[in-house]
Design a protein around this motif. Structure first.
Motif, PDB file in Angstrom:
ATOM      1  N   THR A 234       0.851   8.989  -9.170  1.00 18.24           N
ATOM      2  CA  THR A 234       0.436   7.591  -9.201  1.00 18.24           C
ATOM      3  C   THR A 234      -1.064   7.557  -8.955  1.00 18.24           C
ATOM      4  O   THR A 234      -1.611   8.394  -8.235  1.00 18.24           O
ATOM      5  CB  THR A 234       1.153   6.734  -8.133  1.00 18.24           C
TER       6      THR A 234
ATOM      7  N   ASP B 250       2.703  -0.330 -12.465  1.00 18.37           N
ATOM      8  CA  ASP B 250       3.685  -0.817 -11.504  1.00 18.37           C
ATOM      9  C   ASP B 250       3.022  -1.656 -10.415  1.00 18.37           C
ATOM     10  O   ASP B 250       2.008  -1.248  -9.857  1.00 18.37           O
ATOM     11  CB  ASP B 250       4.404   0.367 -10.836  1.00 18.37           C
ATOM     12  N   TYR B 251       3.639  -2.797 -10.143  1.00 18.06           N
ATOM     13  CA  TYR B 251       3.238  -3.608  -8.998  1.00 18.06           C
ATOM     14  C   TYR B 251       4.345  -3.473  -7.961  1.00 18.06           C
ATOM     15  O   TYR B 251       5.503  -3.745  -8.241  1.00 18.06           O
ATOM     16  CB  TYR B 251       3.052  -5.077  -9.389  1.00 18.06           C
ATOM     17  N   ASP B 252       3.986  -3.010  -6.779  1.00 19.83           N
ATOM     18  CA  ASP B 252       4.934  -2.849  -5.679  1.00 19.83           C
ATOM     19  C   ASP B 252       4.715  -4.003  -4.707  1.00 19.83           C
ATOM     20  O   ASP B 252       3.731  -4.013  -3.965  1.00 19.83           O
ATOM     21  CB  ASP B 252       4.693  -1.503  -4.993  1.00 19.83           C
ATOM     22  N   ASN B 253       5.621  -4.972  -4.725  1.00 25.98           N
ATOM     23  CA  ASN B 253       5.419  -6.151  -3.882  1.00 25.98           C
ATOM     24  C   ASN B 253       5.591  -5.841  -2.395  1.00 25.98           C
ATOM     25  O   ASN B 253       5.032  -6.536  -1.562  1.00 25.98           O
ATOM     26  CB  ASN B 253       6.312  -7.311  -4.308  1.00 25.98           C
ATOM     27  N   LYS B 254       6.327  -4.794  -2.046  1.00 27.09           N
ATOM     28  CA  LYS B 254       6.470  -4.439  -0.629  1.00 27.09           C
ATOM     29  C   LYS B 254       5.197  -3.796  -0.085  1.00 27.09           C
ATOM     30  O   LYS B 254       4.792  -4.058   1.041  1.00 27.09           O
ATOM     31  CB  LYS B 254       7.657  -3.512  -0.418  1.00 27.09           C
TER      32      LYS B 254
ATOM     33  N   THR C  94      -0.901  -2.305  -6.870  1.00 27.12           N
ATOM     34  CA  THR C  94      -0.673  -2.045  -8.282  1.00 27.12           C
ATOM     35  C   THR C  94      -1.211  -0.658  -8.600  1.00 27.12           C
ATOM     36  O   THR C  94      -2.295  -0.295  -8.138  1.00 27.12           O
ATOM     37  CB  THR C  94      -1.396  -3.099  -9.140  1.00 27.12           C
TER      38      THR C  94
ATOM     39  N   SER D 181       1.658   4.851 -12.967  1.00 28.05           N
ATOM     40  CA  SER D 181       2.580   5.930 -12.580  1.00 28.05           C
ATOM     41  C   SER D 181       2.924   6.790 -13.773  1.00 28.05           C
ATOM     42  O   SER D 181       3.141   6.284 -14.879  1.00 28.05           O
ATOM     43  CB  SER D 181       3.884   5.348 -12.014  1.00 28.05           C
TER      44      SER D 181
END
Length: 138
Positions: free
Chosen positions: A72, A122-126, A130, A133
């Motif tokens: 990533t 990818d957007y990781d809201n947790k 962004t 990957s």
């Protein structure tokens, strides 16, 4: 930077990362790095502010039993500085998704799945971030 034929991330003429580059080789690269070992077969090597062509790159390589499973990364035209939650903004992260998608289209084209794996934004809201990957098939 991304070789679509192999899935390698090419940092410079001597340095590449990818599915056939194992933990020991990656750890031997002469760049500032940190390592996270989860003691369950998974390890991560984190590189910050690598200079690749005209961009700065923060790059994370995931290994499972010493083999590269995923990479990533984030890119910027300016050097990365430590992020602070009080400066975080969801709208800006959503804008990064568009910027990264456009950047990927310029670098690799519209195709995102290959025989070696796939590339995605990818957007990781947790985690509130962004990234781009690369998931390898092997």
């Amino acid at each position: 930077m991304i070789d679509i034929n192999t899935g390698h991330i090419v940092v410079n003429f001597e340095t590449k990362l990818g599915t056939d580059i194992d933990f020991d080789v990656t750890n031997g690269f002469n760049f500032d790095k940190s390592i996270t070992d989860f003691k369950n077969g998974y390890k991560w090597i984190h590189f910050e502010n690598l200079k690749v062509n005209e961009l700065y790159v923060n790059l994370n390589v995931c290994f499972h039993h010493e083999k590269t499973k995923m990479i990533t990364f984030v890119v910027s035209e300016i050097e990365f500085k430590a992020k602070r939650w009080e400066n975080w903004n969801e709208r800006e992260e959503m804008e990064k998704v568009v910027v990264y998608e456009n950047w990927l289209t310029t670098i690799v084209g519209v195709r995102r799945e290959f025989n070696w794996g796939k590339i995605s934004t990818d957007y990781d809201n947790k985690a509130g971030g962004t990234s781009i990957s690369i998931h390898y098939n092997k």
